[in-house]
Design an enzyme around this catalytic site. Structure first.
Site, PDB file in Angstrom:
ATOM      1  N   CYS A 268      14.707  -4.610 -11.564  1.00  0.00           N
ATOM      2  CA  CYS A 268      15.957  -4.509 -12.322  1.00  0.00           C
ATOM      3  C   CYS A 268      17.134  -4.251 -11.392  1.00  0.00           C
ATOM      4  CB  CYS A 268      15.843  -3.403 -13.366  1.00  0.00           C
ATOM      5  SG  CYS A 268      14.554  -3.697 -14.586  1.00  0.00           S
TER       6      CYS A 268
ATOM      7  N   TYR B 215       6.405  -6.304   8.852  1.00  0.00           N
ATOM      8  CA  TYR B 215       7.516  -5.669   8.139  1.00  0.00           C
ATOM      9  C   TYR B 215       7.707  -6.245   6.735  1.00  0.00           C
ATOM     10  CZ  TYR B 215       8.526  -3.737  12.700  1.00  0.00           C
ATOM     11  OH  TYR B 215       8.424  -3.083  13.900  1.00  0.00           O
TER      12      TYR B 215
END
Length: 416
Positions: free
Chosen positions: A348, A377
């Protein structure tokens, strides 16, 4: 990549039976081992290559590299413990700012080879703990050089940062270190830049390091055994066909070291991203296609809570579409052809973006977006539990070509 796609098709068939969208990291361990071994074989004899665990600390990755790299570079006690769980005797070097007493004591307990001292206070702390244990701890002094240094994606030195000892303070720190019998200066750690793509610039950087080292040996009358030049060798996510020219770098490194490296000094590299990025993939199923204000979005099962690298580095991560032909639902299957799409996740926040405005010949709901060069990463730096979405699968293709899923302290599930 063929083995990866074959495995994904197998998982798609299995997920279809449970009606669960596919989301997985996949790692090709044979590719990883081959890539690392070739880089090590090409280095001059006076060099050592350590793996920077921070790039990807999963146990199968560490197991694959343990018999190839010269050692591991860690930045926490947790990483030390992960390494020791797979390699009880392999050399470990311990870096990073802000080391706690618990971490330093743990490092000594686990017999790390070197500690990178980041400040005057940390030097006192290491010396005090070593004295209490009745040992002499070998250390490298990490120095934040004054520059000028080559440009790269990230800079840890040549400007104000939290890393290392200001070069102007080095004389005082060396004087203090000599007052302690419980520490021994073995050399210097000069990791200054990250994700450098230019092999010529990297050679120039090491040339600069060698000049500094020679000057310090003469100025302070030091006996030095180690120059740690860090990692910093990058991955070109914008153009996968134009990567750091390692072979040219290694070929020119030998003559440079022969001409300028003091006798008896070992040059240590700490590569993370450069070793593991290309072995990993992030695969996520398209669960919606939608258009807002004239821009097309492919919403995937997943997002930056799994694979944070693109948002962190603010780039469009390279991907390809893996078509999935099955469609088991009575309503229409939406698709776009010859479209520029932005790939976004389920979070969101409008920052949950993995790629922006990338042309694709075709994409449908139910297809798989396969992100390449996702082995470093990615999962390791992501905010896994934001919104409490399910975690992705973690799938590994072993040296024998067989796949297994890993999700804990042991290999949990053989696949296929």
């Amino acid at each position: 990549m063929e083995k990866v796609i074959e495995l994904l098709h197998q998982r798609m068939r299995e997920h279809r039976q449970s009606d669960r969208p596919l989301c997985a990291f996949v790692y090709d361990l044979e590719h990883l081992r081959r890539h690392a071994a070739r880089r090590i074989d090409s280095l001059p004899p006076s060099c050592r290559l350590f793996y920077a665990v921070k790039a990807n600390s999963s146990r199968p990755i560490l197991e694959a590299l343990a018999g190839i790299v010269h050692g591991f570079e860690v930045a926490s006690l947790g990483e030390i413990e992960k390494v020791r769980a797979v390699a009880p005797d392999i050399p470990i070097i311990f870096g990073g700012p802000g080391k706690t007493r618990e971490e330093i004591e743990g490092a000594m307990r686990h017999n790390v080879s070197l500690i990178h001292v980041e400040s005057e206070h940390e030097l006192h702390k290491v010396a005090h703990i070593a004295a209490a244990r009745g040992i002499q701890m070998p250390v490298l002094l990490r120095v934040n050089l004054r520059g000028p240094l080559p440009q790269a994606t990230l800079a840890m030195a040549g400007r104000p940062t939290q890393f290392g000892i200001d070069e102007a303070s080095l004389p005082d720190v060396i004087r203090i270190a000599r007052q302690y019998e419980s520490v021994r200066i073995e050399g210097f750690h000069l990791h200054s830049i990250s994700n450098n793509l230019d092999h010529g610039q990297h050679l120039h950087l090491i040339d600069t390091y060698l000049d500094r080292l020679t000057g310090w040996i003469e100025q302070f009358g030091l006996t030095v055994t180690c120059l740690n030049v860090g990692g910093g060798i990058g991955v070109n996510y914008a153009d996968l066909g134009r990567q750091f020219r390692w072979n040219d770098f290694a070929a020119r490194l030998g003559p440079l070291l022969a001409a300028k490296c003091p006798p008896g000094v070992t040059v240590v590299f700490e590569c993370g991203r450069y070793l593991t990025a290309s072995c990993g993939y992030y695969a996520a199923e398209v669960i919606d296609l939608k258009e807002n204000h004239g821009k097309k979005y492919a919403v995937i099962r997943g997002g930056t809570h799994h694979f944070r690298l693109p948002a962190s580095w603010q780039h469009s991560h390279p991907f390809r579409i893996i078509p999935r032909e099955e469609w088991a639902y009575p309503y229409p299957r939406m698709e776009w052809t010859d479209a520029a799409i932005s790939v976004v996740g389920q979070l969101c926040t409008p920052k949950d973006v993995l790629a922006q405005d990338v042309p694709v010949p075709r994409v449908r709901i139910g297809d798989i977006v396969l992100f390449l060069y996702a082995g470093a990463y990615g999962w390791a730096i992501s905010h896994h539990n934001f919104l409490s979405h399910p975690h992705p699968e973690h799938l590994y293709i072993g040296e024998d070509g067989q796949a297994f899923a890993y999700g804990g302290a042991s290999r949990a599930e053989r696949l296929g």
